[in-house]
Motif scaffolding. Structure first.
Motif, PDB file in Angstrom:
ATOM      1  N   ARG A  23       0.840  -1.207   0.000  1.00 15.44           N
ATOM      2  CA  ARG A  23       0.000   0.000   0.000  1.00 15.44           C
ATOM      3  C   ARG A  23       0.871   1.251   0.000  1.00 15.44           C
ATOM      4  NH1 ARG A  23      -3.049  -3.271   3.385  1.00 15.44           N
ATOM      5  NH2 ARG A  23      -2.100  -2.419   5.253  1.00 15.44           N
ATOM      6  N   TYR A  26       2.549   1.693  -3.355  1.00 18.20           N
ATOM      7  CA  TYR A  26       1.636   2.210  -4.371  1.00 18.20           C
ATOM      8  C   TYR A  26       1.441   3.714  -4.201  1.00 18.20           C
ATOM      9  CZ  TYR A  26      -2.364   3.121  -7.269  1.00 18.20           C
ATOM     10  OH  TYR A  26      -3.195   3.668  -8.224  1.00 18.20           O
ATOM     11  N   LEU A  27       1.311   4.151  -2.967  1.00 13.55           N
ATOM     12  CA  LEU A  27       1.162   5.585  -2.728  1.00 13.55           C
ATOM     13  C   LEU A  27       2.419   6.343  -3.148  1.00 13.55           C
ATOM     14  CD1 LEU A  27      -0.645   5.513   0.717  1.00 13.55           C
ATOM     15  CD2 LEU A  27      -1.614   6.259  -1.461  1.00 13.55           C
ATOM     16  N   GLY A  30       2.468   5.523  -7.347  1.00 12.79           N
ATOM     17  CA  GLY A  30       1.277   5.799  -8.137  1.00 12.79           C
ATOM     18  C   GLY A  30       1.049   4.788  -9.243  1.00 12.79           C
ATOM     19  N   LEU A  84      -5.423   6.053 -15.328  1.00 11.73           N
ATOM     20  CA  LEU A  84      -6.238   5.130 -14.550  1.00 11.73           C
ATOM     21  C   LEU A  84      -7.099   4.327 -15.503  1.00 11.73           C
ATOM     22  CD1 LEU A  84      -7.313   7.525 -11.694  1.00 11.73           C
ATOM     23  CD2 LEU A  84      -5.633   5.703 -11.594  1.00 11.73           C
ATOM     24  N   ARG A  99     -11.837   9.289  -4.349  1.00 10.99           N
ATOM     25  CA  ARG A  99     -10.608   8.504  -4.425  1.00 10.99           C
ATOM     26  C   ARG A  99      -9.995   8.605  -5.815  1.00 10.99           C
ATOM     27  NH1 ARG A  99      -9.668   3.599  -6.183  1.00 10.99           N
ATOM     28  NH2 ARG A  99     -11.849   3.005  -6.184  1.00 10.99           N
ATOM     29  N   LEU A 100     -10.815   8.493  -6.842  1.00 15.01           N
ATOM     30  CA  LEU A 100     -10.314   8.592  -8.212  1.00 15.01           C
ATOM     31  C   LEU A 100      -9.745   9.970  -8.499  1.00 15.01           C
ATOM     32  CD1 LEU A 100     -13.021   6.634 -10.222  1.00 15.01           C
ATOM     33  CD2 LEU A 100     -10.708   5.906  -9.625  1.00 15.01           C
ATOM     34  N   GLU A 103      -6.441  10.080  -6.780  1.00 11.32           N
ATOM     35  CA  GLU A 103      -5.446   9.275  -7.489  1.00 11.32           C
ATOM     36  C   GLU A 103      -4.973   9.979  -8.754  1.00 11.32           C
ATOM     37  OE1 GLU A 103      -6.703   5.283  -8.280  1.00 11.32           O
ATOM     38  OE2 GLU A 103      -6.871   4.805  -6.159  1.00 11.32           O
ATOM     39  N   GLU A 104      -5.913  10.560  -9.493  1.00 10.93           N
ATOM     40  CA  GLU A 104      -5.548  11.264 -10.729  1.00 10.93           C
ATOM     41  C   GLU A 104      -4.662  12.466 -10.413  1.00 10.93           C
ATOM     42  OE1 GLU A 104      -9.414  12.079 -12.279  1.00 10.93           O
ATOM     43  OE2 GLU A 104      -9.539  10.158 -13.313  1.00 10.93           O
ATOM     44  N   ALA A 107      -1.202  11.311  -9.295  1.00 13.21           N
ATOM     45  CA  ALA A 107      -0.437  10.794 -10.430  1.00 13.21           C
ATOM     46  C   ALA A 107       0.194  11.920 -11.244  1.00 13.21           C
ATOM     47  CB  ALA A 107      -1.337   9.942 -11.327  1.00 13.21           C
ATOM     48  N   ARG A 114       4.983  13.567  -4.564  1.00  9.88           N
ATOM     49  CA  ARG A 114       4.111  12.492  -4.090  1.00  9.88           C
ATOM     50  C   ARG A 114       4.762  11.770  -2.912  1.00  9.88           C
ATOM     51  NH1 ARG A 114       2.990  10.477  -8.662  1.00  9.88           N
ATOM     52  NH2 ARG A 114       4.704   9.008  -8.756  1.00  9.88           N
TER      53      ARG A 114
END
Length: 167
Positions: A23, A26-27, A30, A84, A99-100, A103-104, A107, A114
């Motif tokens: 996790r 990934y953070l 990205g 995505l 969340r999306l 994430e966008e 990214a 980040r």
């Protein structure tokens, strides 16, 4: 844990902590594939030094994760755009939309921005701890955080209430 390599202890650590490390990776990256590579690299390096780790191995492995990611972004030195895929936006709930959107926006930050945000707000490290983990000064952490949050506000104005007011 100092002494000979304890394969059972390493295997137990990997089984127990890989989801959490993944996790965080990934953070940091990205990207699911880069995150997997980052975790594998960190675990490989940890395995080589496992006999030297005293106490809880997680901080040691997380430090490898952070420094390896920094090494990668220093090598690349450019912003990577991530697309995505696989999301059904029409069926998304408000939480999923948020969340999306996040994430966008994440990214579209630089890898350094980040990484600093993940360490500061997800890992809850102080500016000094973040700087030490990344090999940069606390002042650079502050300015990078400020720039990253400003960029998030500009990229995703709908996240403003979650990013905070700059004043």
């Amino acid at each position: 844990m100092t002494g000979p390599y304890d394969e059972d202890a390493f295997r137990a650590f990997v089984l127990a902590r890989t989801p959490a490390l993944s996790r965080t990776a990934y953070l940091l990256t990205g990207d699911a594939h880069l995150a997997e590579d980052l975790v594998q690299t960190a675990l490989f390096k940890a395995a080589k030094g496992w006999h030297r780790i005293e106490g809880d191995p997680e901080p040691y492995v997380r430090r490898i994760l952070y420094t390896q990611n920094v090494s990668w972004w220093r090598q690349r030195r450019h912003v990577r755009e991530h697309h995505l895929g696989g999301y059904d936006a029409a069926a998304a709930t408000a939480d999923t939309d948020l969340r999306l959107s996040l994430e966008e926006a994440l990214a579209r930050l630089t890898t350094k921005q980040r990484t600093v945000l993940v360490l500061r707000y997800f890992e809850d490290l102080t500016e000094v701890q973040t700087g030490a983990a990344l090999g940069i000064s606390a002042g650079t952490v502050k300015s990078t955080t400020r720039q990253a949050l400003a960029r998030l506000r500009a990229l995703a104005p709908d996240l403003a209430e979650h990013v905070g007011d700059p004043r």
